[in-house]
Scaffold this motif. Structure first.
Motif, short mmCIF file in Angstrom:
data_model
loop_
_atom_site.label_atom_id
_atom_site.label_comp_id
_atom_site.label_asym_id
_atom_site.label_seq_id
_atom_site.Cartn_x
_atom_site.Cartn_y
_atom_site.Cartn_z
N ARG A 1 0.83 -1.20 0.00
CA ARG A 1 0.00 0.00 0.00
C ARG A 1 0.87 1.25 0.00
NH1 ARG A 1 -4.54 -1.89 -1.77
NH2 ARG A 1 -5.39 -3.50 -0.46
N VAL A 2 0.48 2.22 -0.79
CA VAL A 2 1.21 3.48 -0.85
C VAL A 2 0.60 4.41 0.21
CG1 VAL A 2 1.81 5.46 -2.27
CG2 VAL A 2 1.62 3.20 -3.31
N PRO A 3 1.44 4.97 1.07
CA PRO A 3 0.93 5.92 2.06
C PRO A 3 0.23 7.10 1.39
CG PRO A 3 3.18 5.29 2.57
CD PRO A 3 2.88 4.75 1.20
N ASP A 4 -0.73 7.66 2.07
CA ASP A 4 -1.52 8.77 1.51
C ASP A 4 -0.68 9.99 1.15
OD1 ASP A 4 -3.85 7.29 1.70
OD2 ASP A 4 -4.37 8.10 3.68
N ASP A 5 0.44 10.19 1.85
CA ASP A 5 1.24 11.39 1.58
C ASP A 5 2.16 11.23 0.37
OD1 ASP A 5 2.88 9.56 2.92
OD2 ASP A 5 4.05 11.14 3.91
N LYS B 1 2.10 11.09 -3.22
CA LYS B 1 1.21 11.38 -4.35
C LYS B 1 1.77 10.79 -5.65
CE LYS B 1 -0.55 15.63 -2.31
NZ LYS B 1 -0.27 15.27 -0.95
N THR B 2 0.93 10.72 -6.65
CA THR B 2 1.34 10.24 -7.96
C THR B 2 2.55 11.04 -8.44
OG1 THR B 2 -0.93 9.66 -8.48
CG2 THR B 2 0.58 9.91 -10.34
#
Length: 97
Positions: free
Chosen positions: A25-29, A31-32
């Motif tokens: 999972r990519v942390p929310d902080d 970004k693309t």
């Protein structure tokens, strides 16, 4: 060296294009177009986390850090990219100083 960088860039491209496995999972902080990087001083002090634009990875200064990471940690790193430098050094590179 070139194979290591090519392999790493392919992995990074897959991840940026949504190719993560469920357990990755990519942390929310993060970004693309960005990647998390930990700066770890050679003395083994605590890691400091940076969110870095992917375009920074191709800069000569950052490429030298990747080469040092290869020498220090080997070809395969799982998870967050760790570079062997102090946080101040990485910050200077990211500030283009």
């Amino acid at each position: 060296m070139a194979n290591y960088l090519k392999s790493g860039m392919r992995k990074l491209q897959r991840r940026l294009q949504g190719g993560f496995r469920k357990e990755e999972r990519v942390p929310d902080d993060v970004k693309t177009g960005h990647v998390a990087v930990h700066a770890m001083a050679v003395e083994g002090r605590e890691l400091q986390r940076f969110i870095v634009e992917v375009t920074e990875l191709g800069r000569p200064e950052f490429m030298r850090l990747l080469e040092r990471a290869e020498e220090e940690f080997g070809y395969e790193q799982e998870g967050v990219l760790v570079v062997p430098c102090c946080a101040d050094e990485l910050q200077k590179i990211l500030n283009h100083n």
